[in-house]
Design a protein around this motif. Sequence first.
Motif, PDB file in Angstrom:
ATOM      1  N   ALA A 157      -3.309   9.224  -2.656  1.00  0.00           N
ATOM      2  CA  ALA A 157      -1.972   8.660  -2.454  1.00  0.00           C
ATOM      3  C   ALA A 157      -1.545   8.789  -0.994  1.00  0.00           C
ATOM      4  O   ALA A 157      -1.042   7.825  -0.392  1.00  0.00           O
ATOM      5  CB  ALA A 157      -0.967   9.364  -3.359  1.00  0.00           C
ATOM      6  N   HIS A 194       0.830  -1.212   0.000  1.00  0.00           N
ATOM      7  CA  HIS A 194       0.000   0.000   0.000  1.00  0.00           C
ATOM      8  C   HIS A 194       0.864   1.262   0.000  1.00  0.00           C
ATOM      9  O   HIS A 194       0.551   2.236  -0.684  1.00  0.00           O
ATOM     10  CB  HIS A 194      -0.933   0.008   1.214  1.00  0.00           C
ATOM     11  N   LEU A 232      -3.473   6.288   1.111  1.00  0.00           N
ATOM     12  CA  LEU A 232      -2.973   4.918   0.984  1.00  0.00           C
ATOM     13  C   LEU A 232      -1.682   4.718   1.777  1.00  0.00           C
ATOM     14  O   LEU A 232      -1.462   3.668   2.382  1.00  0.00           O
ATOM     15  CB  LEU A 232      -2.745   4.575  -0.488  1.00  0.00           C
ATOM     16  N   THR A 237      -9.803   5.936   2.675  1.00  0.00           N
ATOM     17  CA  THR A 237      -9.148   6.083   1.368  1.00  0.00           C
ATOM     18  C   THR A 237      -9.036   4.745   0.652  1.00  0.00           C
ATOM     19  O   THR A 237      -9.326   4.648  -0.553  1.00  0.00           O
ATOM     20  CB  THR A 237      -7.751   6.699   1.533  1.00  0.00           C
ATOM     21  N   GLY A 296       0.934   4.119  -2.907  1.00  0.00           N
ATOM     22  CA  GLY A 296       0.785   5.540  -2.609  1.00  0.00           C
ATOM     23  C   GLY A 296       1.932   6.373  -3.154  1.00  0.00           C
ATOM     24  O   GLY A 296       1.727   7.448  -3.720  1.00  0.00           O
TER      25      GLY A 296
END
Length: 275
Positions: free
Chosen positions: A256, A39, A259, A208, A43
Motif C-alpha cells: 500500500a 494509485h 502504491l 511495488t 494504496g
Amino acid sequence: MAAEESTGSGIADTAEKITDGVALDVLARFGFAVLAVVHILIGVIALQVAFGGTGQAEPTGALEQLASGTAGPWTMWACSLGCGGLALWQLSEATLRYRRNAVGKRLEKAVSSGSLAVTYGVMAVTMGRFALGDGPDSGEFTRDFTRTITAYPLGLFAVLVVGGTVLGIGGYFVVKGLRRTFRPELQHFEDSRRGAVIDAMGVVGHVTKGAALLLVGLLFVVAAVTNRPSESTGLDGSLKALQDHPFGDAVLVAIAAGLICYGVFAVIRARFGRM
C-alpha cells in the motif's frame, strides 16, 4: 512504389507532428495525473483493509470513490478524456516516434507502449462507464471478465494471453524501477536533494506497482491453466489473500505504501516530467 512510400512517410510525419502538439501533451499529462490519484486511492484503501477496514483495493474501487458525489459524472468524463489522451500518446510512442530507430528498439517500444496504450484505453472506457452510471462492480469485475472470456472458443487461451500480458507489464515496471530507467523522465530534479527523494519514490513505486501486477497476472494464468475463472480475483483479491499468510498484514502495508509512493511520483512526473 517510391511515390507511395513518400506519401506514407509524409502522412506519418504529419501524424507525428500532431501528436507532438501542446494539446495532446497537456491531455496526456492530465491523464497521467488521474492515474496517479487512482494509485494513491488504491494504496489508501489497501491501508484501510490492512488495519481492519473495508473497501476494494483495485482501480474500480478507487473509481467508485471518485465517481461518488454530485460532481462525480463530470469528474469521470474528465478523467476518461485524460486517459484517452494518454492512451493516444502511448500509441504514438509505439508507432510513430520510434519508427526511425533500430528494429530491436522499435519492437521493444511497440510492445511496451502498445500494451500501455491498451491498458489506458481500457481505463478510459471504464471511466466513461462510471460517468454514465454503469460502472462495473469492483468486487466482481475481474471474475466476471474472466468468466465471460472463457465462455467463448479459445477463451482459456485468451485469458492466458491476458495473464501473460499483465505479467509482462508487471515485469517491465519492476525492471524499470530497479534499473532506474525512469530517471530521464525527471531530469528537472536530477541534481537536487529533492531529486534523491523523488528517485527513491520512483524505485519503490515502480517495483511495488510491478509486483502488484505480477500478482494479478499470475492469477489470470492460474485461472486459465486450471479452468477455474473464480481464481482470477484481481488486485483486490490478491492483496486481501496476503492477510491469510504470516506477516501478510505487514506485506499489505508495504505494498500500500509503495502504491502511494508511485502515485506521488506520478503526480510529479505528470507536472514536470518529459512526455
